[in-house]
Design a protein around this motif. Structure first.
Motif, PDB file in Angstrom:
ATOM      1  N   GLN A 203       1.202  -1.288   0.372  1.00 25.39           N
ATOM      2  CA  GLN A 203      -0.002   0.240  -0.118  1.00 25.39           C
ATOM      3  C   GLN A 203       1.121   1.629  -0.257  1.00 25.39           C
ATOM      4  OE1 GLN A 203      -2.888  -1.063  -0.002  1.00 25.39           O
ATOM      5  NE2 GLN A 203      -2.792  -3.199   0.626  1.00 25.39           N
ATOM      6  N   PHE A 204       2.244   1.190   0.357  1.00 20.14           N
ATOM      7  CA  PHE A 204       3.381   2.393   0.636  1.00 20.14           C
ATOM      8  C   PHE A 204       3.910   2.535  -0.346  1.00 20.14           C
ATOM      9  CE2 PHE A 204       1.060   1.224   4.749  1.00 20.14           C
ATOM     10  CZ  PHE A 204       0.497   1.997   5.225  1.00 20.14           C
ATOM     11  N   ILE A 205       5.011   1.259  -0.312  1.00 23.40           N
ATOM     12  CA  ILE A 205       5.912   1.572  -1.621  1.00 23.40           C
ATOM     13  C   ILE A 205       5.718   0.509  -2.077  1.00 23.40           C
ATOM     14  CG2 ILE A 205       7.888   2.106   0.373  1.00 23.40           C
ATOM     15  CD1 ILE A 205       8.167  -1.226   0.578  1.00 23.40           C
ATOM     16  N   GLN A 206       6.426   0.487  -3.752  1.00 26.72           N
ATOM     17  CA  GLN A 206       6.531  -0.390  -5.377  1.00 26.72           C
ATOM     18  C   GLN A 206       6.711  -1.411  -4.864  1.00 26.72           C
ATOM     19  OE1 GLN A 206       9.808   0.705  -7.459  1.00 26.72           O
ATOM     20  NE2 GLN A 206       8.335   0.320  -9.193  1.00 26.72           N
ATOM     21  N   GLU A 207       6.105  -1.964  -5.873  1.00 28.60           N
ATOM     22  CA  GLU A 207       6.009  -3.902  -5.093  1.00 28.60           C
ATOM     23  C   GLU A 207       7.499  -4.851  -5.006  1.00 28.60           C
ATOM     24  OE1 GLU A 207       4.243  -5.661  -8.498  1.00 28.60           O
ATOM     25  OE2 GLU A 207       4.255  -7.933  -7.373  1.00 28.60           O
ATOM     26  N   GLY A 208       8.825  -4.308  -5.808  1.00 30.29           N
ATOM     27  CA  GLY A 208       9.779  -5.017  -5.654  1.00 30.29           C
ATOM     28  C   GLY A 208      10.137  -4.869  -4.454  1.00 30.29           C
ATOM     29  N   TRP A 209      10.352  -3.268  -3.895  1.00 34.05           N
ATOM     30  CA  TRP A 209      10.972  -3.232  -2.713  1.00 34.05           C
ATOM     31  C   TRP A 209       9.689  -4.044  -1.537  1.00 34.05           C
ATOM     32  CZ3 TRP A 209      15.104  -2.074  -1.961  1.00 34.05           C
ATOM     33  CH2 TRP A 209      16.096  -1.163  -3.388  1.00 34.05           C
ATOM     34  N   SER A 210       8.216  -3.824  -1.472  1.00 35.37           N
ATOM     35  CA  SER A 210       7.756  -4.809  -0.936  1.00 35.37           C
ATOM     36  C   SER A 210       8.249  -6.163  -0.524  1.00 35.37           C
ATOM     37  CB  SER A 210       6.158  -4.769  -1.395  1.00 35.37           C
ATOM     38  OG  SER A 210       5.481  -4.957  -0.361  1.00 35.37           O
ATOM     39  N   ILE A 211       8.208  -6.465  -1.725  1.00 32.79           N
ATOM     40  CA  ILE A 211       8.752  -8.055  -1.293  1.00 32.79           C
ATOM     41  C   ILE A 211       9.844  -8.143  -1.456  1.00 32.79           C
ATOM     42  CG2 ILE A 211       9.384 -10.389  -3.023  1.00 32.79           C
ATOM     43  CD1 ILE A 211       7.135  -9.681  -5.117  1.00 32.79           C
ATOM     44  N   VAL A 212      10.769  -7.482  -0.667  1.00 35.27           N
ATOM     45  CA  VAL A 212      12.451  -7.519  -0.387  1.00 35.27           C
ATOM     46  C   VAL A 212      12.383  -7.666   0.801  1.00 35.27           C
ATOM     47  CG1 VAL A 212      14.764  -6.663  -0.178  1.00 35.27           C
ATOM     48  CG2 VAL A 212      13.488  -6.676  -2.576  1.00 35.27           C
ATOM     49  N   LEU A 213      11.686  -6.898   1.653  1.00 31.65           N
ATOM     50  CA  LEU A 213      11.156  -6.122   2.475  1.00 31.65           C
ATOM     51  C   LEU A 213      10.224  -7.218   3.696  1.00 31.65           C
ATOM     52  CD1 LEU A 213      11.906  -3.702   4.308  1.00 31.65           C
ATOM     53  CD2 LEU A 213      10.020  -2.428   3.669  1.00 31.65           C
ATOM     54  N   SER A 214       9.463  -7.853   3.048  1.00 28.25           N
ATOM     55  CA  SER A 214       8.203  -8.194   3.859  1.00 28.25           C
ATOM     56  C   SER A 214       8.916  -9.801   3.643  1.00 28.25           C
ATOM     57  CB  SER A 214       7.414  -8.911   2.979  1.00 28.25           C
ATOM     58  OG  SER A 214       7.084  -8.546   1.863  1.00 28.25           O
ATOM     59  N   THR A 215      10.141 -10.448   2.943  1.00 27.61           N
ATOM     60  CA  THR A 215      11.047 -11.009   3.023  1.00 27.61           C
ATOM     61  C   THR A 215      11.697 -10.871   4.389  1.00 27.61           C
ATOM     62  OG1 THR A 215      10.638 -11.981   0.960  1.00 27.61           O
ATOM     63  CG2 THR A 215      12.546 -12.952   1.588  1.00 27.61           C
ATOM     64  N   LEU A 216      12.635 -10.098   4.151  1.00 24.37           N
ATOM     65  CA  LEU A 216      13.726  -9.935   5.051  1.00 24.37           C
ATOM     66  C   LEU A 216      13.051 -10.099   6.880  1.00 24.37           C
ATOM     67  CD1 LEU A 216      16.180  -7.289   3.203  1.00 24.37           C
ATOM     68  CD2 LEU A 216      16.062  -9.827   3.885  1.00 24.37           C
ATOM     69  N   VAL A 217      12.116  -9.441   6.783  1.00 23.36           N
ATOM     70  CA  VAL A 217      11.537  -8.604   7.713  1.00 23.36           C
ATOM     71  C   VAL A 217      10.625 -10.302   8.491  1.00 23.36           C
ATOM     72  CG1 VAL A 217       8.631  -8.024   9.669  1.00 23.36           C
ATOM     73  CG2 VAL A 217      10.574  -7.131   7.789  1.00 23.36           C
ATOM     74  N   ALA A 218      10.228 -10.913   7.631  1.00 22.44           N
ATOM     75  CA  ALA A 218       9.044 -11.896   7.977  1.00 22.44           C
ATOM     76  C   ALA A 218       9.821 -13.506   8.180  1.00 22.44           C
ATOM     77  CB  ALA A 218       8.341 -12.783   6.765  1.00 22.44           C
TER      78      ALA A 218
END
Lengths: 231, 97
Positions: A203-218
């Motif tokens: 909802q807030f950032i671009q799809e690519g960054w979103s995938i990177v970020l959620s992979t690292l955080v999860a």
């Protein structure tokens, strides 16, 4: 095991990726030729970039008259997830020399990464790099040849068929995930956590960054959670 | 000419992050917990790659992607080969269109 045996074994494991890539590659070929790219240009893009999501995004952006810099930045952002995957893959290849490791990571995509992860025990086998090389090479060839064919004859394919091929990659990700979850439900929790985070970040950032970020955080949260419960 | 410039730049920004880990993974000495964390990355990555992207398989019809995904889960649970899971999910989506 001999290199040639490892290679043949890898080809067999690579078949599902080839089948999954082919229709998506054709779809890319069709879209790219409709966006005005020549057959040489669109095939060249598949040879040099080899990233389905980024290539399809780039053709969309060309249609929207986006500039080169914008497209290049978007590609970087979208493909940066492969850095994380490549890191995880390279970390497993401790017995492989730098030359082979570089060659193998060059071909890391979402699908080749997932399959090489499921087949991780090969990393410790003799000539195991030939096994991985067969997997990534068959996927790459399927992508390049499929793009070429798509650019060449794509217009003949009925849209209902090419549209339904869009599920192929997701079905493959699911087929790779489900057996691991059956073996250990914690992997399922981490995956679901990543889904929720990715939905939120989207909802807030671009799809690519979103995938990177959620992979690292999860994966990080999963690591902290399970380490505590084990100690 | 601009198209080729674009393709070459796209290639560079994709390839460099892909091969960089091969060079640096040796140079850095990682504590064990980093290795344990990296082990979990594939499962998180698969989750993030599946959702919410699967909702956009067919534009404006998210339910089709979800039903296709459920079909894939069901087929995987029954231990069908990955090729059959992919073909089955394509068939379900084609049927719904």
């Amino acid at each position: 095991m001999r290199s040639v045996d490892q290679f043949i074994k890898g080809l067999k494991v690579g078949i599902p990726i080839m089948l999954g890539y082919f229709p998506i590659a054709i779809t890319f070929g069709v879209l790219a030729s409709q966006a005005g790219l020549s057959l040489l240009e669109l095939t060249g893009m598949s040879v040099m970039v080899y990233g389905g999501a980024a290539q399809i995004m780039a053709t969309n952006m060309i249609l929207l008259n986006a500039g080169v810099l914008e497209i290049v930045i978007a590609t970087f952002v979208l493909n940066f997830r492969h850095f994380v995957m490549s890191f995880s893959f390279a970390h497993r290849l401790t017995k492989t020399n730098l030359k082979w490791r570089t060659l193998l990571t060059l071909f890391i995509t979402d699908e080749t990464f997932s399959v090489t992860t499921v087949e991780k025990e090969q990393a410790n086998e003799e000539n195991g790099h030939w096994f991985y090389f067969a997997i990534v090479l068959s996927a790459y060839i399927s992508w390049v040849v499929g793009s070429f064919i798509g650019g060449f004859v794509g217009d003949i394919i009925p849209s209902a068929i090419s549209q339904s091929f869009g599920i192929a990659l997701y079905a493959m990700f699911i087929a790779l995930l489900v057996p691991s979850v059956k073996a250990n439900f914690r992997y399922g929790l981490i995956a679901v956590l990543a889904m929720i985070l990715n939905y939120g970040f989207n909802q807030f950032i671009q799809e690519g960054w979103s995938i990177v970020l959620s992979t690292l955080v999860a994966s990080g949260l999963g690591f902290l959670l399970f380490r505590r419960s084990e100690s | 000419m601009t198209i080729w410039l674009m393709i070459i730049l796209m290639s560079l920004v994709t390839v460099i992050p892909r091969i960089l880990p091969a060079f640096i993974v040796d140079k850095l000495k990682f504590p064990t917990w980093v290795g344990q964390w990296l082990e979990l990355i594939p499962y998180a990555a698969l989750g993030a790659l599946i959702f919410p992207g699967i909702l956009n398989v067919i534009a404006d019809q998210p339910h089709i992607g979800i039903i296709g995904g459920l079909a894939a889960i069901l087929l995987s649970l029954f231990r069908f080969h990955i090729v059959l899971v992919v073909i089955g999910a394509i068939g379900v989506v084609y049927f719904l269109l």
